[in-house]
Design a protein around this motif. Structure first.
Motif, mmCIF file in Angstrom:
data_model
loop_
_atom_site.group_PDB
_atom_site.id
_atom_site.type_symbol
_atom_site.label_atom_id
_atom_site.label_comp_id
_atom_site.label_asym_id
_atom_site.label_seq_id
_atom_site.Cartn_x
_atom_site.Cartn_y
_atom_site.Cartn_z
ATOM 1 N N GLY A 125 7.803 1.813 -4.989
ATOM 2 C CA GLY A 125 6.994 1.640 -6.130
ATOM 3 C C GLY A 125 5.378 1.734 -5.761
ATOM 4 O O GLY A 125 5.338 1.347 -4.587
ATOM 5 N N LEU A 126 4.378 1.837 -6.856
ATOM 6 C CA LEU A 126 3.138 1.552 -6.268
ATOM 7 C C LEU A 126 2.703 0.333 -7.369
ATOM 8 O O LEU A 126 2.489 0.384 -8.453
ATOM 9 C CB LEU A 126 2.194 2.863 -6.910
ATOM 10 N N SER A 127 2.495 -0.755 -6.324
ATOM 11 C CA SER A 127 1.919 -1.841 -6.909
ATOM 12 C C SER A 127 1.213 -2.655 -5.724
ATOM 13 O O SER A 127 1.468 -2.264 -4.802
ATOM 14 C CB SER A 127 3.111 -2.596 -7.635
ATOM 15 N N GLU A 128 0.580 -3.908 -6.191
ATOM 16 C CA GLU A 128 -0.119 -4.544 -5.204
ATOM 17 C C GLU A 128 0.696 -5.394 -4.473
ATOM 18 O O GLU A 128 0.706 -5.863 -3.261
ATOM 19 C CB GLU A 128 -1.102 -5.435 -6.072
ATOM 20 N N TYR A 129 1.920 -5.866 -5.293
ATOM 21 C CA TYR A 129 2.855 -6.725 -4.504
ATOM 22 C C TYR A 129 4.256 -6.553 -4.613
ATOM 23 O O TYR A 129 4.622 -5.833 -5.583
ATOM 24 C CB TYR A 129 2.842 -8.205 -5.091
ATOM 25 N N GLY A 130 5.290 -6.721 -3.857
ATOM 26 C CA GLY A 130 6.655 -6.442 -4.128
ATOM 27 C C GLY A 130 7.419 -7.340 -3.334
ATOM 28 O O GLY A 130 6.945 -7.832 -2.389
ATOM 29 N N VAL A 131 8.677 -7.310 -3.634
ATOM 30 C CA VAL A 131 9.793 -7.914 -3.114
ATOM 31 C C VAL A 131 10.675 -7.109 -2.292
ATOM 32 O O VAL A 131 11.446 -6.506 -3.065
ATOM 33 C CB VAL A 131 10.422 -9.138 -4.189
ATOM 34 N N ALA A 187 -3.510 10.708 -6.667
ATOM 35 C CA ALA A 187 -3.094 10.754 -5.108
ATOM 36 C C ALA A 187 -1.508 11.345 -5.232
ATOM 37 O O ALA A 187 -1.287 12.162 -4.433
ATOM 38 C CB ALA A 187 -2.677 9.270 -4.694
ATOM 39 N N TRP A 188 -0.549 10.978 -6.092
ATOM 40 C CA TRP A 188 0.508 11.635 -6.595
ATOM 41 C C TRP A 188 0.275 13.178 -6.568
ATOM 42 O O TRP A 188 1.262 14.048 -6.272
ATOM 43 C CB TRP A 188 1.300 11.205 -7.646
ATOM 44 N N ALA A 189 -0.295 13.552 -7.588
ATOM 45 C CA ALA A 189 -0.734 15.075 -8.131
ATOM 46 C C ALA A 189 -1.083 15.710 -6.475
ATOM 47 O O ALA A 189 -0.528 16.948 -6.339
ATOM 48 C CB ALA A 189 -1.668 15.251 -8.946
ATOM 49 N N LYS A 190 -1.954 15.023 -5.660
ATOM 50 C CA LYS A 190 -2.161 15.824 -4.363
ATOM 51 C C LYS A 190 -1.107 15.916 -3.474
ATOM 52 O O LYS A 190 -1.120 16.801 -2.726
ATOM 53 C CB LYS A 190 -3.465 15.145 -3.902
ATOM 54 N N SER A 191 -0.179 14.787 -3.603
ATOM 55 C CA SER A 191 0.651 15.016 -2.729
ATOM 56 C C SER A 191 1.812 15.945 -3.081
ATOM 57 O O SER A 191 2.469 16.827 -2.361
ATOM 58 C CB SER A 191 1.802 13.561 -2.673
ATOM 59 N N ILE A 192 1.982 16.071 -4.438
ATOM 60 C CA ILE A 192 2.994 16.978 -4.989
ATOM 61 C C ILE A 192 2.353 18.591 -4.581
ATOM 62 O O ILE A 192 3.237 19.389 -4.459
ATOM 63 C CB ILE A 192 3.153 16.783 -6.483
ATOM 64 N N ASP A 193 1.225 18.703 -4.635
ATOM 65 C CA ASP A 193 0.462 19.863 -4.369
ATOM 66 C C ASP A 193 0.833 20.547 -3.215
ATOM 67 O O ASP A 193 1.026 21.744 -2.994
ATOM 68 C CB ASP A 193 -1.032 19.726 -4.463
ATOM 69 N N GLY A 194 1.296 19.625 -2.008
ATOM 70 C CA GLY A 194 1.692 20.109 -0.838
ATOM 71 C C GLY A 194 1.242 20.504 0.145
ATOM 72 O O GLY A 194 1.468 21.116 1.112
ATOM 73 N N MET A 247 0.868 -1.183 0.224
ATOM 74 C CA MET A 247 0.021 0.187 -0.093
ATOM 75 C C MET A 247 0.969 1.371 0.035
ATOM 76 O O MET A 247 1.540 1.408 0.817
ATOM 77 C CB MET A 247 -0.781 -0.047 1.167
ATOM 78 N N HIS A 248 0.875 1.952 -0.876
ATOM 79 C CA HIS A 248 1.651 3.304 -1.164
ATOM 80 C C HIS A 248 2.897 3.163 -1.061
ATOM 81 O O HIS A 248 3.761 2.958 0.079
ATOM 82 C CB HIS A 248 1.144 4.255 -0.041
ATOM 83 N N ALA A 249 3.854 2.713 -2.066
ATOM 84 C CA ALA A 249 5.097 2.381 -2.154
ATOM 85 C C ALA A 249 4.973 0.800 -1.093
ATOM 86 O O ALA A 249 4.007 -0.107 -1.561
ATOM 87 C CB ALA A 249 6.106 3.173 -1.311
ATOM 88 N N VAL A 250 5.981 0.409 -0.348
ATOM 89 C CA VAL A 250 5.978 -0.965 0.388
ATOM 90 C C VAL A 250 5.214 -0.519 1.524
ATOM 91 O O VAL A 250 5.874 0.120 2.530
ATOM 92 C CB VAL A 250 7.403 -1.539 0.438
ATOM 93 N N GLN A 251 3.973 -0.942 2.025
ATOM 94 C CA GLN A 251 3.385 -0.693 3.004
ATOM 95 C C GLN A 251 2.568 -1.880 3.847
ATOM 96 O O GLN A 251 3.298 -2.898 3.604
ATOM 97 C CB GLN A 251 2.393 0.567 2.780
ATOM 98 N N TYR A 252 1.538 -1.565 4.188
ATOM 99 C CA TYR A 252 0.925 -2.633 5.229
ATOM 100 C C TYR A 252 -0.227 -3.375 4.579
ATOM 101 O O TYR A 252 -1.180 -2.641 4.292
ATOM 102 C CB TYR A 252 0.577 -2.091 6.519
ATOM 103 N N GLU A 253 -0.448 -4.628 4.716
ATOM 104 C CA GLU A 253 -1.515 -5.407 4.306
ATOM 105 C C GLU A 253 -1.418 -6.945 4.510
ATOM 106 O O GLU A 253 -0.235 -7.515 4.124
ATOM 107 C CB GLU A 253 -2.033 -5.197 2.885
ATOM 108 N N ILE A 255 -1.464 10.720 2.698
ATOM 109 C CA ILE A 255 -2.418 10.392 1.568
ATOM 110 C C ILE A 255 -1.942 8.818 1.357
ATOM 111 O O ILE A 255 -0.828 8.331 1.160
ATOM 112 C CB ILE A 255 -2.116 11.068 0.228
ATOM 113 N N ILE A 256 -3.149 7.968 1.259
ATOM 114 C CA ILE A 256 -3.135 6.592 1.322
ATOM 115 C C ILE A 256 -3.326 6.062 0.022
ATOM 116 O O ILE A 256 -4.509 6.450 -0.545
ATOM 117 C CB ILE A 256 -3.683 5.852 2.443
ATOM 118 N N VAL A 257 -2.552 5.115 -0.825
ATOM 119 C CA VAL A 257 -3.070 4.390 -2.154
ATOM 120 C C VAL A 257 -3.468 2.960 -1.894
ATOM 121 O O VAL A 257 -2.455 2.224 -1.006
ATOM 122 C CB VAL A 257 -2.089 4.419 -2.871
ATOM 123 N N GLU A 258 -4.592 2.401 -1.846
ATOM 124 C CA GLU A 258 -4.980 1.191 -1.416
ATOM 125 C C GLU A 258 -5.268 0.358 -2.735
ATOM 126 O O GLU A 258 -5.596 1.000 -3.792
ATOM 127 C CB GLU A 258 -6.415 1.228 -0.696
#
Length: 250
Positions: free
Chosen positions: A26-32, A233-240, A6-12, A246-249
């Motif tokens: 990165g933004l993806s559903e799974y990562g290593v 989400a990225w655009a809102k983050s860059i807006d500052g 979740m949002h780069a490497v996060q929690y789930e 901001i969380i990407v699910e």
């Protein structure tokens, strides 16, 4: 180890972690990621609450403990800390963690977030658009032992008169001018210093997760976006102007 993201490497599910500083996230559903960069998420901590910790929470933690020398158990001498952009992702963690360390916290933010930052625990809050806020002057006249600088670039001339004898500016997003100042302070053996580098460790992430679990630290969520709307989400983050994270699910 594969970890759902979740949002780069996060929690789930299993837990979460921080991707390598060298290769980024990165933004993806799974990562290593390496196992030593991950921490299990306890059921008391929601996936969204944990999602801000691997980058923003760790940045605030490392800035305060390693660079500013603050002991978060409150056992050290009281320090005067300034947090700029205190309503943002790193800033809102920094205010809370600094108060855990018994610091006197001055914070800057926009007028609409003054009450929000006070509720995080800040002792003094400045509207950055006022003359006092732009000058970073503590209303009580205190000199800062450390500045956790989360805002856009400020010239050194603004920081310097507000620092204690050995005060530091810890810049989390240094630009070329900040790098130059850092180099010059090193070369001239100045007592005041400009710091800008952190290394993330799994044990620190575990510590932050425990604080959230115990209700001593909170992740404030500005908004959530589905993975399909990651660009928004990225655009809102860059807006500052986000308040908290901001969380990407998925």
């Amino acid at each position: 180890m594969a970890v759902k993201l979740m949002h780069a490497v996060q929690y789930e599910g299993y837990g979460g972690g921080a991707a390598s500083l060298k290769t980024g996230g990165g933004l993806s559903e799974y990562g290593v990621v390496k196992e030593n960069l991950t921490v299990p998420r306890p059921p008391e901590v929601s996936a969204a609450e944990g999602a801000g910790l691997p980058v923003a929470g760790l940045t605030a933690h490392m800035a305060l403990t390693q660079s500013a020398g603050l002991k978060l158990d409150g056992s050290g001498p009281q320090k005067n800390i300034l947090v700029t952009a205190a309503s943002g992702g790193v800033g809102h963690y920094a205010v809370q963690l600094a108060k855990l360390g018994n610091a006197h916290v001055t914070a800057t933010c926009g007028a609409r977030n003054i009450d929000f930052v006070k509720n995080l625990g800040a002792d003094e809050v400045l509207d950055y658009k006022t003359p006092e806020g732009a000058a970073l002057k503590s209303p009580s006249g205190k000199k800062y032992d450390a500045v956790i600088h989360c805002a856009a670039a400020f010239p050194w001339s603004v920081f310097e008169p507000n620092l204690s004898t050995n005060g530091k500016v810890i810049d989390i997003t240094p630009g070329p001018s900040a790098m130059w100042t850092f180099a010059m302070k090193k070369l001239t053996f100045s007592k005041n210093n400009w710091c800008h580098y952190f290394w993330f460790e799994g044990e620190n992430l575990r510590y932050l997760v425990e604080l959230v679990k115990e209700g001593k630290l909170k992740t404030v969520i500005d908004s959530k976006f589905p993975l399909s709307k990651a660009e928004d989400a990225w655009a809102k983050s860059i807006d500052g102007h986000a308040t908290g994270k901001i969380i990407v699910e998925p």
